[in-house]
Design a protein around this motif. Structure first.
Motif, mmCIF file in Angstrom:
data_model
loop_
_atom_site.group_PDB
_atom_site.id
_atom_site.type_symbol
_atom_site.label_atom_id
_atom_site.label_comp_id
_atom_site.label_asym_id
_atom_site.label_seq_id
_atom_site.Cartn_x
_atom_site.Cartn_y
_atom_site.Cartn_z
ATOM 1 N N ASP A 22 66.448 51.085 3.930
ATOM 2 C CA ASP A 22 67.743 50.955 3.257
ATOM 3 C C ASP A 22 67.789 49.696 2.404
ATOM 4 N N THR A 23 67.211 48.615 2.953
ATOM 5 C CA THR A 23 67.166 47.372 2.174
ATOM 6 C C THR A 23 66.349 47.556 0.916
ATOM 7 N N ALA A 24 65.210 48.235 1.047
ATOM 8 C CA ALA A 24 64.361 48.480 -0.126
ATOM 9 C C ALA A 24 65.075 49.344 -1.147
ATOM 10 N N VAL A 25 65.804 50.366 -0.658
ATOM 11 C CA VAL A 25 66.549 51.238 -1.574
ATOM 12 C C VAL A 25 67.620 50.445 -2.307
ATOM 13 N N LYS A 60 69.660 48.175 -7.111
ATOM 14 C CA LYS A 60 70.284 47.040 -7.793
ATOM 15 C C LYS A 60 69.482 46.647 -9.025
ATOM 16 N N ALA A 61 68.160 46.530 -8.873
ATOM 17 C CA ALA A 61 67.317 46.145 -10.006
ATOM 18 C C ALA A 61 67.361 47.200 -11.100
ATOM 19 N N LEU A 62 67.323 48.479 -10.715
ATOM 20 C CA LEU A 62 67.322 49.551 -11.707
ATOM 21 C C LEU A 62 68.652 49.616 -12.449
ATOM 22 N N LYS A 102 74.046 52.165 -8.706
ATOM 23 C CA LYS A 102 74.492 51.029 -7.890
ATOM 24 C C LYS A 102 75.554 50.257 -8.650
ATOM 25 N N LEU A 103 76.709 50.079 -8.033
ATOM 26 C CA LEU A 103 77.785 49.315 -8.662
ATOM 27 C C LEU A 103 77.593 47.845 -8.325
ATOM 28 N N ARG A 151 76.385 60.891 -6.612
ATOM 29 C CA ARG A 151 75.030 61.185 -6.165
ATOM 30 C C ARG A 151 74.462 60.002 -5.384
ATOM 31 N N HIS A 152 73.456 60.305 -4.571
ATOM 32 C CA HIS A 152 72.771 59.263 -3.804
ATOM 33 C C HIS A 152 71.282 59.385 -4.079
#
Length: 992
Positions: free
Chosen positions: A242-245, A250-252, A282-283, A988-989
Motif C-alpha cells: 500500500d505504501t508503494a502504491v 503520488k509521483a505519477l 491521487k489527490l 477508479r482505483h
C-alpha cells in the motif's frame, strides 16, 4: 505374485449411461486402498512400481480417463484389455444390455481366465445355483457368461452404496458406518488384485488412516502457527505494498500535473484530461492546487462550423455551418453540403438543439435579447424562436434583399433587426421591426454611395445608443443614425476613424475599441457616435500585425496578433487607461485564419474560432474548426472563477461582498461567485482600509488612513447602503486593526497599542465607550472568541517587545475592560494575524517564523486545547478559518496559498497553490469552506474554487478529443488505459 509385462492392474467394464458415478468412485478408492496418503498422487510407470515396502496406487483402466483419441475405438479397448491383469465388471441390468460391456466380457473369456474376473453388483439381481448363475433371477451380467465359471465367482454387493438407494439416502455420507462399509467393499477388490490377504490389507489400511489422523493433527497445529505467521507477513507485505502504491500514485499524479503544464498552450484539451487523470490517481496537495488553477487552460471544442455567436444573456452558444450546392469544376466535383446551426449550453458546452439549413449558403447570424435567432440565408433572413433550444420554432422570414445577405444584427432591446447585402451595383441596409416575430415589419431601407461596392460583414448596434456601425474589410466604417428606425440616416464618418480596419463597441455603449496602422485605441463615444479622448492600448511589439479586435465589459479588450498571440487588456483600477494583462498563446496558423473572436456578455470568457487546428494523431475525427474559450474573469489571474474590483470583506453568510476603491464602497451579490452582481454604492472614508462586517451582517465598518476616521455603514439593504456614523480617532496614530465585538460594539486598535471601543448604534456619541491599553507596540490583529455562550473574549496580538503572548480581554463592561490573566503563549516571533471560526471556538494565529498556532475552546473557565502547529516555509502573512472550523487557509510570504483540513487531533495539508506576485495579504472564505476570496496587488478580489470534484467536473467541460491509448501509454505507462472525463473513470482505483 508373479510379475508379468502388464500395463494395468485391472480393467473396469461398466455402463456409461447408468453406472458411471460408481465406476469413478470404485476406480479411485480401489487404486489407493492401503496406500499412504502421501503416495496417493504417485503415478507408477508400470506394475512393478505398485509393489514394494511402500505401496503405490494401482493402475486401473477406465476408458474415460485412460483412452486416448483414436480413429477406431474398439482396437484401443482391446489394447487396454490385453494390458490388464484383472477384469472388474460393474454388474447391472444396464451393463448386461450394453453391447460394449458384452464385447469386453466376450474378449476376456476368449483370451483370459475367468478366475481373473471380479464382479461389483451395482444394480439388479445376481444369483448362483449349482454350477451356474440362476438365469431366471439374474439380470445384472451378460448371458455370454453362462457356463463360464466352474464355481461361484468373486462378487461384491455394492448396491447399498448407490446414492439413490433408500439405505444410502438415510445414511449421512460422513458417518463412521458408511466409511467402514466402503473400506470393507474396496478391500474385496484390492486384496486379490494386490495378491495379499484381505485382513492384512484392511489392517494396513486402518493403520494408515490412524497414521494420517495423527499427521493431520500435527499438520493442523503446524499450519495454524504457519498461518498466523503468514497472516502477519501478509499484513506487513500489504502495508508495504500500500505504501508503494501510494508513493507511486503520488509521483505519477504530480508528474501528470507537470506534463499538463507543458502542453496547455498547444493542446489545451489534452492538458485538461491529464489533470483530470491526475485527480483520479491521487489527490495530492499539488494536484488539488493544479485543479484550482486549471481554469487558466482554455476550453476546447472541435466542430464543423465557420462562425459562432453568443446570446445576449450568455446562456446559449450558437455555431453556424454554411451549406453549399454541388459544384462541377475542371478538377472534379465538389459534393453538396448541408448547412446547420448548432445550439450549445454555454455553461456545459452540451448540445441543446439543431437547425437544418440545407444547401443554400448562410453568411451571418445573430441572437436577440428576446430569444430570436436570425440567419442570413441566401437573400433571405430566416428567423427562429429558440427560447426552447431543443425545439426551435421557425418564424416568418425577412424578405426584401435582391442579393446574398452579408451581415445581420439585432438592437440591444431585441425589437429591431438590421441586414446588409452588397448587390452588383449598390449596397443596401434594411431595418425590420421584429417586436412580434410572427408579423415582422420592414421599417426602412438605406442606400448610400458609402455602402456601394463595399463588403461589410459585421453590423453593431451601439449598446444603449442610437448608432449602427458597419465594419468589414474596408478602409473605414460607416455609422448610421438609427435613433428613429423608420428614418435612418448615414452620418459623416469621424475623421479620426476613417482609416480604421476594425471597430468594436463596449457592452456599456460608452466606449469603442479601434485598430488602425498597428495602433489599438479605446475611445469614449456619445449617443451620436462622436468619438473622443482616445487612449492607446499598450502593445509589446508595435510592429506586430493585428487581425481582429474586440471589446468586452469591465474595460476589457482583446486582439489577435498574427504571430500567434491573443492580447488581453483590462482597465486599471480607478483609471480610464488599460493595461496589457495577458498574452494568450495560440498556434501561429490559427492567428492567420481566425473566423471569430468574442467576449461573453459579462466579459468573463473570451472565445476564438479557428479552422482545423490541433487535429491530433492522423488529423482525423476532428471538425473543420476549433473553438477555444479562455476564462478571463480576471485576466491577470485566469484561474479565478470570478472577480470584483477593489479590496473586499465578506459578509458572514458569504452572500454579500463589500469592496472599497479609494473613497467608494461597492456592495456585490456573490451568491454565485462566478457571476457577481452589483448592488449598492456608498461613499466611505478617504483611502479606506480594513472593511469588516458585524456578525449579523447588518453593519459595515471602515477606517481611513488619511485622517483616522472610523465609519459605520448601514447595509441592512445592500441595494441602498447608507452612512450610519463617523467617529474621530482619539489618538494621533493610524489604525491597524478592527473587529466587531458583537452586532453593536466595534474595537479599533492603533500603532501604539491602544484599543478603542465604539458603539456603532449611537452615531451621535463621538467618543469611544471604552479603552484598552493592550500593548506597548502596534496592535497587529484582534479576534473575538467565545469559550462559553455568555463570555465573549477579545483576543489581541501586538508588537510588544519581549512578549509574544496573545492577550485575552473581558470586555463585557466596555468602560471597565479587564485582562483575564489566561494569556495564550505564542512563541518568540510576531503574530501577524488572528482568525476565528464563526462560533468562536477555534482560534488560529499566523506567525512570522512560519508557524500557525491553533487552540480549541470547549467552555467558559477551562483551558483551551492546543492543537499541533502548522509549519510553513516562511512568514505566514494571512490565516483564515472557515465558518464551521473544519478548514483553514494560509497565505505565506512565498505568495503560496495552502489549505488544511482541521480535525480534533490536528490538521492535514490539502492544497498547495502558487499565486505568484499577484497575491496580496487578504484571503477569506465565502460562507462555506469551498470558495475563497483573495486580494491582489493590482486592486482586485478574486474568487477561487477549492472543491476538487467541482474543479474536475469543470475541467472535463471542453476537454477536446478523448485521449488515445497511445497518449495514455506515453503519459500514464504504469496503469491500464482508462481515459479521463468518462463515467468509467470516476472513482477508479489503481494497483501495482
Amino acid at each position: 505374485m508373479s510379475l508379468q509385462p502388464y500395463t494395468y492392474h485391472a480393467f473396469i467394464s461398466y455402463s456409461h449411461a447408468r453406472d458411471r458415478p460408481v465406476a469413478v468412485a470404485l476406480q479411485r478408492e480401489v487404486s489407493r486402498f492401503g496406500v499412504p496418503w502421501y503416495s496417493h498422487s504417485y503415478q507408477p510407470a508400470g506394475l512393478q512400481a505398485a509393489w514394494g515396502r511402500v505401496r503405490r496406487p494401482l493402475r486401473i483402466f477406465r476408458d474415460e480417463t485412460d483412452l486416448t483419441a483414436a480413429p477406431g475405438l474398439w482396437p484401443e479397448i482391446v489394447k487396454a484389455l490385453s494390458a490388464a491383469e484383472w477384469f472388474i465388471l460393474m454388474a447391472s441390468p444396464a451393463a448386461a444390455a450394453s453391447k460394449w460391456v458384452q464385447q469386453e466380457v466376450a474378449w476376456w473369456l476368449e483370451n483370459r481366465s475367468p478366475e481373473r474376473i471380479l464382479i461389483a453388483l451395482v444394480d439388479g439381481q445376481l444369483a448362483w445355483r449349482g454350477e451356474d448363475f440362476d438365469w431366471s433371477t439374474t439380470d445384472a451380467v451378460p448371458q455370454t457368461m453362462a457356463g463360464t465359471f466352474l464355481h461361484e465367482p468373486r462378487w461384491v454387493d455394492v448396491r447399498p452404496l448407490r446414492p439413490e438407494t433408500p439405505a444410502a439416502a438415510d445414511r449421512p455420507a460422513g458417518t463412521r458406518a458408511t466409511s467402514l462399509r466402503l473400506g470393507d467393499s474396496m478391500a474385496d477388490f484390492a486384496a486379490p488384485i494386490r495378491g495379499v490377504d484381505k485382513g492384512i490389507l484392511t489392517g494396513e489400511h486402518i493403520r494408515q488412516r490412524r497414521r494420517t489422523r495423527r499427521a493431520v493433527a500435527a499438520a493442523v497445529t503446524s499450519l495454524t502457527a504457519l498461518t498466523l505467521l503468514a497472516a502477519t507477513l501478509a499484513f506487513v507485505a500489504d502495508q508495504q505494498r500500500d505504501t508503494a502504491v501510494r508513493q507511486r500514485d503520488k509521483a505519477l499524479a504530480n508528474q501528470l500535473v507537470a506534463e499538463a503544464d507543458t502542453v496547455s498552450d498547444t493542446q489545451p484539451g489534452l492538458a485538461r484530461q491529464l489533470l483530470a487523470a491526475a485527480r483520479g490517481i491521487k489527490l495530492t496537495p499539488e494536484v488539488s492546487g493544479a485543479l484550482i488553477s486549471s481554469r487558466t487552460v482554455p476550453r476546447e471544442i472541435h466542430l464543423s462550423a465557420g462562425s459562432f455567436t453568443l446570446s445576449p444573456d450568455g446562456h446559449t452558444l450558437a455555431t453556424l455551418k454554411s451549406g453549399s450546392p454541388r459544384v462541377e469544376t475542371r478538377s472534379g466535383t465538389r459534393p453538396a453540403r448541408d448547412g446547420d446551426v448548432t445550439l450549445y449550453d454555454n455553461r456545459t458546452l452540451t448540445v441543446k438543439g439543431h437547425i437544418a439549413l440545407g444547401q443554400t449558403p448562410a453568411g451571418s447570424f445573430a441572437i436577440s435579447s428576446k430569444g430570436l435567432l436570425a440567419v442570413a440565408h441566401g437573400a433571405t433572413v430566416r428567423l427562429w424562436d429558440i427560447t426552447l433550444p431543443a425545439r426551435p420554432v421557425e418564424r416568418p422570414s425577412l424578405i426584401g434583399h435582391d442579393s446574398y445577405i452579408d451581415a445581420v444584427a439585432f438592437s440591444p432591446d431585441g425589437r429591431t433587426a438590421a441586414s446588409f447585402a452588397r448587390g452588383s451595383s449598390h449596397g443596401e441596409l434594411i431595418l425590420w421591426d421584429v417586436t412580434d416575430p410572427n408579423h415582422p415589419v420592414r421599417l426602412a431601407s438605406v442606400r448610400s454611395p458609402q455602402l456601394d461596392d463595399t463588403y461589410y460583414d459585421r453590423l453593431q448596434f451601439q449598446p444603449g445608443g442610437a448608432i449602427l456601425a458597419l465594419t468589414g474589410d474596408v478602409d473605414s466604417p460607416v455609422f448610421v443614425d438609427v435613433a428613429s428606425p423608420r428614418r435612418p440616416a448615414v452620418t459623416p464618418t469621424p475623421s479620426a476613424v476613417r482609416s480604421l480596419r476594425s471597430l468594436s463597441f463596449d457592452p456599456d455603449g460608452r466606449h469603442v475599441v479601434t485598430y488602425d496602422n498597428n495602433r489599438i485605441r479605446r475611445w469614449e463615444v456619445d449617443r451620436k457616435g462622436a468619438l473622443s479622448q482616445p487612449h492607446d492600448l499598450p502593445l509589446p511589439d508595435p510592429t506586430v500585425r493585428i487581425g481582429e479586435v474586440r471589446s468586452g465589459s469591465g474595460g476589457r479588450a482583446a486582439a489577435i496578433a498574427e504571430d500567434g498571440r491573443v492580447f488581453l487588456w483590462e482597465e486599471n483600477s480607478g483609471s480610464q487607461t488599460a493595461a496589457l494583462v495577458a498574452q494568450l498563446p495560440i498556434p501561429k496558423w490559427d492567428s492567420y485564419n481566425v473566423e471569430g473572436l468574442e467576449f461573453s456578455p459579462n466579459g468573463a470568457t473570451l472565445a476564438m474560432l479557428s479552422p482545423g487546428s490541433n487535429a491530433g494523431a492522423g488529423g482525423t475525427n476532428v471538425g473543420s474548426g476549433t473553438l477555444r474559450i479562455w476564462n478571463v474573469a480576471d485576466g491577470r489571474q485566469r484561474g479565478a472563477i470570478g472577480a470584483v474590483p477593489g479590496r473586499a470583506a465578506i459578509r458572514p453568510d458569504g452572500r454579500v461582498l463589500a469592496a472599497y476603491d479609494d473613497d467608494v464602497i461597492r456592495l456585490w451579490d456573490i451568491s454565485d461567485p462566478s457571476a457577481p452582481k452589483r448592488l449598492g454604492t456608498v461613499k466611505g472614508p478617504e483611502s479606506a482600509e480594513d472593511l469588516v462586517f458585524s456578525p449579523d451582517g447588518m453593519t459595515l465598518a471602515a477606517h481611513s488612513d488619511s485622517n483616522g476616521d472610523v465609519w459605520a455603514v448601514d447595509v441592512q439593504h445592500p441595494q441602498r447602503p447608507r452612512a450610519q456614523g463617523i467617529w474621530n480617532s482619539p489618538s494621533t496614530t493610524l489604525w491597524t486593526s478592527m473587529v466587531f465585538c458583537d452586532n453593536q460594539m466595534l474595537a479599533a486598535g492603533d500603532l501604539v497599542g491602544n484599543i478603542f471601543l465604539f458603539d456603532t448604534k449611537q452615531p451621535g456619541r463621538p467618543s469611544p465607550v471604552g479603552t484598552v491599553q493592550a500593548t506597548r507596540g502596534a496592535v497587529t490583529s484582534m479576534a473575538m472568541i467565545r469559550p462559553g455562550r455568555d463570555q465573549p473574549l477579545l483576543a489581541v496580538s501586538g508588537l510588544e517587545t519581549g512578549s509574544a503572548v496573545i492577550q485575552l480581554w473581558d470586555i463585557s463592561d466596555p468602560a471597565h475592560s479587564r485582562r483575564t490573566g489566561s494569556d495564550l503563549p505564542a512563541g518568540r516571533y510576531e503574530t501577524q494575524q488572528l482568525a476565528v471560526s464563526r462560533g468562536g471556538r477555534l482560534l488560529a494565529a499566523a506567525k512570522r517564523d512560519g508557524a500557525v498556532l491553533l487552540w480549541r475552546f470547549h467552555g467558559a473557565g477551562g483551558l483551551p486545547d492546543r492543537l499541533p502547529q502548522i509549519n510553513d516555509t516562511g512568514d505566514v502573512n494571512e490565516v483564515e478559518v472557515s465558518g464551521d472550523g473544519k478548514r483553514l487557509v494560509t497565505l505565506g510570504r512565498d505568495r503560496t496559498i495552502r489549505t488544511y483540513d482541521v480535525r480534533p487531533d490536528g490538521t492535514t495539508l490539502q492544497t498547495i497553490l502558487h499565486m505568484g506576485q499577484v497575491a496580496d495579504t487578504d484571503v477569506s472564505f465565502l460562507g462555506d469552506d469551498r470558495t475563497i476570496a483573495v486580494g491582489t496587488t493590482y486592486g482586485k478580489t478574486d474568487f477561487l474554487e477549492l472543491d476538487p470534484d467541482s474543479n474536475t467536473a469543470e475541467l472535463c467541460i471542453g476537454s477536446g478529443q478523448r485521449m488515445t491509448p497511445e497518449q495514455w501509454a506515453r503519459d500514464v505507462p504504469d496503469l491500464p488505459y482508462q481515459p479521463p472525463c468518462t463515467r468509467q473513470a470516476r472513482g477508479r482505483h489503481h494497483v501495482l
